[in-house]
Design a protein around this motif. Structure first.
Motif, PDB file in Angstrom:
ATOM      1  N   THR A 177       5.100  -5.641   9.640  1.00  0.00           N
ATOM      2  CA  THR A 177       5.672  -7.033   8.935  1.00  0.00           C
ATOM      3  C   THR A 177       7.092  -6.628   8.964  1.00  0.00           C
ATOM      4  O   THR A 177       7.687  -5.462   8.910  1.00  0.00           O
ATOM      5  CB  THR A 177       4.986  -6.944   7.748  1.00  0.00           C
ATOM      6  OG1 THR A 177       5.554  -7.993   7.048  1.00  0.00           O
ATOM      7  CG2 THR A 177       5.247  -5.897   6.919  1.00  0.00           C
ATOM      8  N   ASP A 180       0.228 -11.520  12.028  1.00  0.00           N
ATOM      9  CA  ASP A 180       1.833 -11.436  12.191  1.00  0.00           C
ATOM     10  C   ASP A 180       2.177 -12.300  10.984  1.00  0.00           C
ATOM     11  O   ASP A 180       1.693 -12.888  10.326  1.00  0.00           O
ATOM     12  CB  ASP A 180       2.280 -11.674  13.519  1.00  0.00           C
ATOM     13  CG  ASP A 180       1.906 -13.196  13.902  1.00  0.00           C
ATOM     14  OD1 ASP A 180       1.797 -14.079  13.027  1.00  0.00           O
ATOM     15  OD2 ASP A 180       1.597 -13.446  14.941  1.00  0.00           O
ATOM     16  N   ASP A 181       3.632 -12.159  10.900  1.00  0.00           N
ATOM     17  CA  ASP A 181       4.329 -12.715   9.486  1.00  0.00           C
ATOM     18  C   ASP A 181       4.214 -14.202   9.599  1.00  0.00           C
ATOM     19  O   ASP A 181       3.788 -14.832   8.491  1.00  0.00           O
ATOM     20  CB  ASP A 181       5.575 -12.312   9.301  1.00  0.00           C
ATOM     21  CG  ASP A 181       5.718 -10.808   8.919  1.00  0.00           C
ATOM     22  OD1 ASP A 181       4.778 -10.238   8.251  1.00  0.00           O
ATOM     23  OD2 ASP A 181       6.644 -10.181   9.140  1.00  0.00           O
TER      24      ASP A 181
END
Length: 521
Positions: free
Chosen positions: A504, A480-481
């Protein structure tokens, strides 16, 4: 696509009818087969090691490139004059780099086939045998060399594109020099030519040239009246030298073991059974030519004996000194099994000669049919290896590969000092076709697993930077970001290249079917 690749040489193959005529000079045979070899084996200038060398050449032409990746760009430039020579060629000719790379690649192919003819002419009086050797070589240029992670001739320009033909030329001139019946003036010219060829090989690829030098010394020992003593002495000397290097190797950084073990082709214990067969089969095929039960009397017996002894010695050195749990990887780093490039070259030389002498006999139809049949698997293999790329990547042509398209967008739309992150193993992703990011995008990137891992394995000082890059980019497209930002911000990364399906919320100004380019906050 593969059908198109196969049919390209078919129309040209009719030209092989010319090769049967005795008055046609060897240069015509070599030139025609060079042109035939290009569509058969393909051309991918920025793939695999070709991309590594291209990035180094680009940095020499434009020193402002790669401000954040310089150690990995320069690592293979330390001991080789190959990249500076290509950069000088570009400056002198005013050609674009892509055009210069293709021109030099074709020149390397021609020189390789010329060297095969020269070596065959020392071993066979029959023109049919010599033609068969060159024909089979052209058909099998991209044959893998067992499990060594190299092929006979790369489908892109590298230092091996010049070191290999120079090694073959050195062997052919070496046979002239070692011939006791030659005149003194001829032997002197041959010795100088041999040293010149070996010198060029050493200038562009010192490691492969060292194996060629070892083969020349072995050939001299085999042809000497004192061969019963000299041959065992040379083999013993190689083990003594390897033992000294192994025992006195400098201490490597803590992270280096990870890089060394990532090169599984260094260690015979990590090879598949069929790769081991690839080591043994050439030696068995050469055994009848060497005929150890008969007193040496011909250059071809000596050449075959040299190849067998070289291969056996390389295997023995690897078995003794190159283990995954070794106290030192000094010998593994030298990759002794890469000596099999010349072993394979000699094997194909003799197989082709037998084919030409006993079956083809300079018959145009037979030669044409044999070339098409023997070369047929290689366009299919190159399409399997580079399925998303054009069979021949011509200079200036628009790439069909989505990853290449993204890299070219980066070249024109991002700052020169930008630092990129990609999945550590991006080079093996579906559709990427082992295209080198730095060579195409002309931007800095964190070190990857494959190509930069290879540089680290032979340059231990890069270990810490390589390990940090692997950790930060591990499964980057699947994270994940928050994880991406936490891992990459300390490394001052500015941009990401992610697979299209990666989730994203980051701004991604470029997207295509497989890739998106995103900016870190």
């Amino acid at each position: 696509m593969s059908t198109a690749v196969i049919t390209q040489p078919v129309s040209r193959a009719r030209s092989l009818a010319l090769l049967a005529r005795e008055h046609v000079p060897p240069v015509t045979l070599i030139s025609l087969l060079t042109l035939l070899a290009l569509p058969v084996h393909g051309y991918h200038p920025f793939a695999e090691d070709g991309g590594l060398y291209a990035a180094g050449i680009k940095h020499l032409l434009r020193p402002e490139l790669y401000p954040h990746s310089l150690p990995f760009v320069e690592a293979h430039l330390r001991f080789s004059l190959f990249a500076p020579a290509v950069a000088s060629f570009v400056r002198l000719t005013h050609l674009s780099l892509e055009t210069a790379l293709l021109a030099l690649y074709l020149g390397g192919l021609w020189l390789t086939l010329f060297a095969v003819w020269m070596l065959a002419s020392r071993c066979f009086e029959s023109r049919a045998a010599r033609s068969g050797s060159v024909l089979l070589f052209a058909a099998w240029l991209t044959m893998p060399v067992a499990g060594t992670s190299i092929i006979l001739v790369d489908p892109y320009l590298t230092a091996r594109s010049l070191s290999f033909p120079c090694a073959l030329l050195a062997l052919s001139f070496g046979l002239d020099f070692l011939c006791p019946d030659a005149l003194s003036s001829e032997r002197l010219r041959s010795a100088l030519a041999c040293l010149a060829a070996l010198g060029v090989a050493a200038a562009v690829h010192p490691l492969m040239a060292s194996y060629a030098l070892a083969d020349l010394l072995l050939l001299a020992a085999i042809l000497s009246p004192l061969r019963r003593w000299l041959v065992p002495a040379l083999c013993l000397a190689s083990f003594v030298a390897a033992g000294v290097l192994y025992r006195n190797a400098p201490t490597t950084p803590a992270d280096y073991t990870q890089a060394a073990l990532s090169r599984t082709y260094w260690f015979l214990s990590e090879w598949h059974w069929y790769e081991v067969v690839g080591l043994i089969a050439p030696l068995l095929l050469l055994l009848p030519v060497a005929n150890p039960l008969r007193k040496l009397s011909t250059p071809r017996q000596a050449l075959a004996s040299m190849a067998i002894l070289s291969g056996v010695t390389a295997i023995a050195l690897s078995l003794v000194f190159a283990h995954t749990n070794s106290a030192s990887y000094a010998i593994a780093r030298l990759q002794p099994l890469r000596a099999f490039q010349l072993v394979y070259g000699v094997m194909i030389l003799f197989l082709g000669a037998a084919l030409g002498k006993h079956l083809l006999r300079n018959n145009p139809l037979r030669m044409t049919a044999a070339f098409l049949l023997l070369a047929a698997p290689f366009p299919i293999a190159q399409h399997t290896t580079y399925p998303s790329s054009a069979p021949i990547e011509w200079p200036g042509a628009e790439p069909r590969n989505a990853w290449q398209q993204a890299f070219l967008w980066i070249r024109t739309q991002t700052p020169l000092d930008a630092l990129f992150a990609l999945d550590a193993d991006y080079i093996s992703h579906h559709g990427e076709d082992a295209q080198c990011f730095r060579a195409l995008a002309e931007r800095s990137a964190l070190p990857d697993f494959s190509k930069d891992g290879g540089e680290t394995a032979i340059t231990p000082d890069l270990s810490a930077a390589w390990a940090a890059g692997q950790s930060a980019q591990h499964h980057l497209s699947n994270e994940d970001d928050a994880h991406r930002i936490a891992a990459l911000r300390p490394l001052h990364v500015h941009w990401l290249v992610l697979e299209q399906q990666a989730a994203t919320g980051l701004p991604c100004p470029y997207n295509n079917a497989q890739v998106k380019v995103c900016r870190l906050p």
